[in-house]
Write an enzyme that holds these catalytic residues in place. Structure first.
Site, PDB file in Angstrom:
ATOM      1  N   HIS A  38       0.880  -1.173   0.000  1.00  0.00           N
ATOM      2  CA  HIS A  38       0.000   0.000   0.000  1.00  0.00           C
ATOM      3  C   HIS A  38       0.917   1.223   0.000  1.00  0.00           C
ATOM      4  O   HIS A  38       2.007   1.179   0.565  1.00  0.00           O
ATOM      5  CB  HIS A  38      -0.834  -0.053   1.286  1.00  0.00           C
ATOM      6  CG  HIS A  38      -1.926   0.957   1.377  1.00  0.00           C
ATOM      7  ND1 HIS A  38      -1.698   2.260   1.732  1.00  0.00           N
ATOM      8  CD2 HIS A  38      -3.261   0.854   1.178  1.00  0.00           C
ATOM      9  CE1 HIS A  38      -2.847   2.916   1.749  1.00  0.00           C
ATOM     10  NE2 HIS A  38      -3.823   2.085   1.414  1.00  0.00           N
ATOM     11  N   ASP A  43       2.864  -4.724   8.140  1.00  0.00           N
ATOM     12  CA  ASP A  43       1.665  -3.917   7.937  1.00  0.00           C
ATOM     13  C   ASP A  43       0.462  -4.848   8.098  1.00  0.00           C
ATOM     14  O   ASP A  43       0.132  -5.628   7.207  1.00  0.00           O
ATOM     15  CB  ASP A  43       1.717  -3.295   6.530  1.00  0.00           C
ATOM     16  CG  ASP A  43       0.427  -2.559   6.188  1.00  0.00           C
ATOM     17  OD1 ASP A  43      -0.533  -2.607   6.987  1.00  0.00           O
ATOM     18  OD2 ASP A  43       0.383  -1.946   5.102  1.00  0.00           O
ATOM     19  N   GLN A  53      -4.739  -5.260   7.023  1.00  0.00           N
ATOM     20  CA  GLN A  53      -5.775  -6.181   6.517  1.00  0.00           C
ATOM     21  C   GLN A  53      -5.791  -7.522   7.253  1.00  0.00           C
ATOM     22  O   GLN A  53      -6.630  -8.371   6.944  1.00  0.00           O
ATOM     23  CB  GLN A  53      -5.576  -6.449   5.017  1.00  0.00           C
ATOM     24  CG  GLN A  53      -5.672  -5.219   4.133  1.00  0.00           C
ATOM     25  CD  GLN A  53      -7.081  -4.635   4.078  1.00  0.00           C
ATOM     26  OE1 GLN A  53      -8.067  -5.290   4.414  1.00  0.00           O
ATOM     27  NE2 GLN A  53      -7.182  -3.389   3.649  1.00  0.00           N
ATOM     28  N   LYS A 100     -10.643  -0.758  10.445  1.00  0.00           N
ATOM     29  CA  LYS A 100     -10.799  -1.949   9.592  1.00  0.00           C
ATOM     30  C   LYS A 100     -11.165  -3.177  10.410  1.00  0.00           C
ATOM     31  O   LYS A 100     -11.281  -4.283   9.889  1.00  0.00           O
ATOM     32  CB  LYS A 100      -9.518  -2.205   8.801  1.00  0.00           C
ATOM     33  CG  LYS A 100      -9.210  -1.087   7.802  1.00  0.00           C
ATOM     34  CD  LYS A 100      -8.022  -1.434   6.959  1.00  0.00           C
ATOM     35  CE  LYS A 100      -7.424  -0.223   6.284  1.00  0.00           C
ATOM     36  NZ  LYS A 100      -8.010   0.082   4.981  1.00  0.00           N
ATOM     37  N   CYS A 137      -4.660   2.394  -3.744  1.00  0.00           N
ATOM     38  CA  CYS A 137      -3.398   2.883  -3.162  1.00  0.00           C
ATOM     39  C   CYS A 137      -2.255   1.909  -3.397  1.00  0.00           C
ATOM     40  O   CYS A 137      -1.365   1.743  -2.542  1.00  0.00           O
ATOM     41  CB  CYS A 137      -3.545   3.165  -1.666  1.00  0.00           C
ATOM     42  SG  CYS A 137      -4.715   4.456  -1.301  1.00  0.00           S
TER      43      CYS A 137
HETATM   44  N1  PMP Z   1      -1.887  -0.865   4.576  1.00  0.00           N
HETATM   45  C1  PMP Z   1      -2.850  -1.563   3.987  1.00  0.00           C
HETATM   46  C2  PMP Z   1      -2.564  -2.934   3.490  1.00  0.00           C
HETATM   47  C3  PMP Z   1      -4.128  -1.004   3.854  1.00  0.00           C
HETATM   48  O1  PMP Z   1      -5.089  -1.719   3.259  1.00  0.00           O
HETATM   49  C4  PMP Z   1      -4.372   0.277   4.353  1.00  0.00           C
HETATM   50  C5  PMP Z   1      -5.742   0.928   4.223  1.00  0.00           C
HETATM   51  N2  PMP Z   1      -6.334   0.799   2.975  1.00  0.00           N
HETATM   52  C6  PMP Z   1      -3.327   0.968   4.962  1.00  0.00           C
HETATM   53  C7  PMP Z   1      -2.103   0.365   5.065  1.00  0.00           C
HETATM   54  C8  PMP Z   1      -3.498   2.345   5.512  1.00  0.00           C
HETATM   55  O2  PMP Z   1      -4.393   2.343   6.577  1.00  0.00           O
HETATM   56  P1  PMP Z   1      -4.967   3.700   7.177  1.00  0.00           P
HETATM   57  O3  PMP Z   1      -5.510   4.461   5.998  1.00  0.00           O
HETATM   58  O4  PMP Z   1      -6.033   3.259   8.112  1.00  0.00           O
HETATM   59  O5  PMP Z   1      -3.842   4.418   7.830  1.00  0.00           O
END
Ligand code: PMP
Length: 405
Positions: free
Chosen positions: A121, A198, A201, A224, A363
């Site tokens: 991401h 990270d 998910q 999430k 993203c």
């Molecule tokens: N890493 C992953 C794999 C994600 O899916 C996301 C959110 N889409 C993020 C990081 C970022 O999370 P946040 O926007 O809650 O900071």
């Protein structure tokens, strides 16, 4: 498990959208919230609301107790050795930026390597690009194979003693790939590299235990995993945290301040300047209680059944290309490209039938380039989704094919 009863804990799901029952398939972007979490927030604001750690009055004591209880609960939830290893952040993004700006600035030099993967991401990529620019370190990535897994031969060659940090996603938000976290952390450790996982998910979808995985840092986002937006967690191993300088300066993170200089509290307070998201942390604690009452193994199994069923049924839609692993363990999402429609048009069409999905690059622009697609449509599931909803999604995809061809 009575999944239909569990679903009824989520009031938002019981509504019509565009004349159809809502089918919410966008939990990878943000999950829905059960009644217990919503009432924990209401209870806090109706009974206990006050700033934490600052006053000796009753409400402040209650707010502080509830806030710190949430930290303890979070530590136990992910198998941390102590609640002092839990830093409350706004989310995964902030946790990664915190590590980059503290541990990263302190430990990286020209010639060092930050290793990520080709499926990160942007929030686990851009902070490392910025850090590499500032420190002269080099950013490298482990390529992704056609089946959506990491290239094992590349891991072998890239992971050498120049690597100071391996930062990687546990479950890809764009492919559904579950990376072998424990194995990767062990390999990184063997060459002396620190690891950041990270877990945006994975935490809340499957059991995630930092002691078993052996990572140095873990980030995740409350929103999430049934908790409110605005609260997230950075776990760091105490041995690393206690050597790290602060990032944000301000109230609550100091021991003493003169007009010229300050000394700082130990972790976690050193990294929590200013008034934190008190209600958010309490909501996160309520979400953890709720998820544990269902059982993380049960949630993982149900997620897995839903996404496997979805891959099977969606694979029969003509002109569909599903990205990521087609069999075996996968996260609870299916990203795909339908040859007759742009993802944005498809998402709009599905919305007109009450089905909420996400379309675009999610993203992960480098990954879209890797798979040569402008973007994908992503259906993502959580334990409140049902097989019937996946059947509905497949019906809508067939209808979309007729509509767009
Ligand atoms: N890493 C992953 C794999 C994600 O899916 C996301 C959110 N889409 C993020 C990081 C970022 O999370 P946040 O926007 O809650 O900071």
């Amino acid at each position: 498990m009575d999944w239909h009863r569990i679903r009824s804990d989520f009031p938002i799901l019981d509504q019509q959208v565009n004349g159809h029952p809502l089918v919410y398939l966008d939990s990878a972007a943000s999950s829905q919230k059960p009644r217990t979490v919503i009432s924990a927030l209401t209870h806090y604001y109706e009974r206990d609301n006050a700033n934490v750690h600052r006053a000796l009055h009753e409400l402040s004591a209650r707010a502080t107790d509830a806030f710190e209880a949430a930290r303890k609960k979070t530590a136990r939830f992910i198998g941390a050795a102590s609640e002092d290893e839990i830093i409350f952040t706004r989310g995964s993004t902030e946790g990664i930026n915190l590590v980059a700006n503290t541990w990263g600035m302190q430990n990286l030099r020209p010639g060092d390597v930050i290793l990520v993967t080709g499926m990160e991401h942007h929030s686990n990529l851009v902070p490392w690009q910025l850090l590499a620019q500032r420190t002269g370190a080099t950013l490298k990535h482990i390529p992704v194979l056609d089946d959506g897994t990491l290239d094992p031969a590349a891991i072998e060659t890239l992971l050498d003693e120049r690597v100071k940090l391996l930062a990687f996603v546990h479950i890809s938000n764009s492919l559904g790939t579950i990376n072998p976290a424990r194995e990767l952390c062990a390999r990184a450790k063997a060459v002396g590299a620190a690891t950041l996982l990270d877990g945006a998910q994975s935490v809340g979808h499957m059991p995630v235990n930092v002691a078993e995985i052996g990572c140095d840092f873990l980030v995740f986002s409350g929103h999430k995993m049934c908790a409110p937006t605005g609260i997230g967690v950075l776990y760091g191993r105490m041995e690393l945290l206690e050597k790290m300088p602060p990032w944000h300066g301000g109230g609550e993170m100091i021991l003493s301040v003169t007009l010229e200089a300050s000394t700082y509290k130990p972790p976690p307070q050193r990294f929590e300047a200013g008034t934190p998201d008190i209600a958010g942390a309490i909501g996160l604690g309520a979400a953890i209680d709720y998820l544990e009452s269902i059982g993380l193994e049960n949630i993982h199994r149900h997620d897995h059944n839903l996404s496997n069923y979805a891959v099977q049924c969606m694979g029969e839609v003509p002109g569909i290309r599903i990205l990521g692993p087609q069999s075996g363990q996968r996260g609870s999402l299916v990203a795909f490209h339908l040859d007759c429609a742009h993802p944005h048009d498809l998402v709009e069409f599905a919305n007109s039938h009450g089905v909420a999905m996400r379309g675009g690059h999610h993203c992960t622009q480098p990954l879209m380039r890797r798979f040569q697609v402008p973007g994908t449509t992503r259906a993502s599931f959580y334990f409140y989704n049902t097989i019937e909803e996946i059947n509905r999604l497949v019906e809508v995809l067939h209808a979309a094919r007729k509509f767009f061809s």
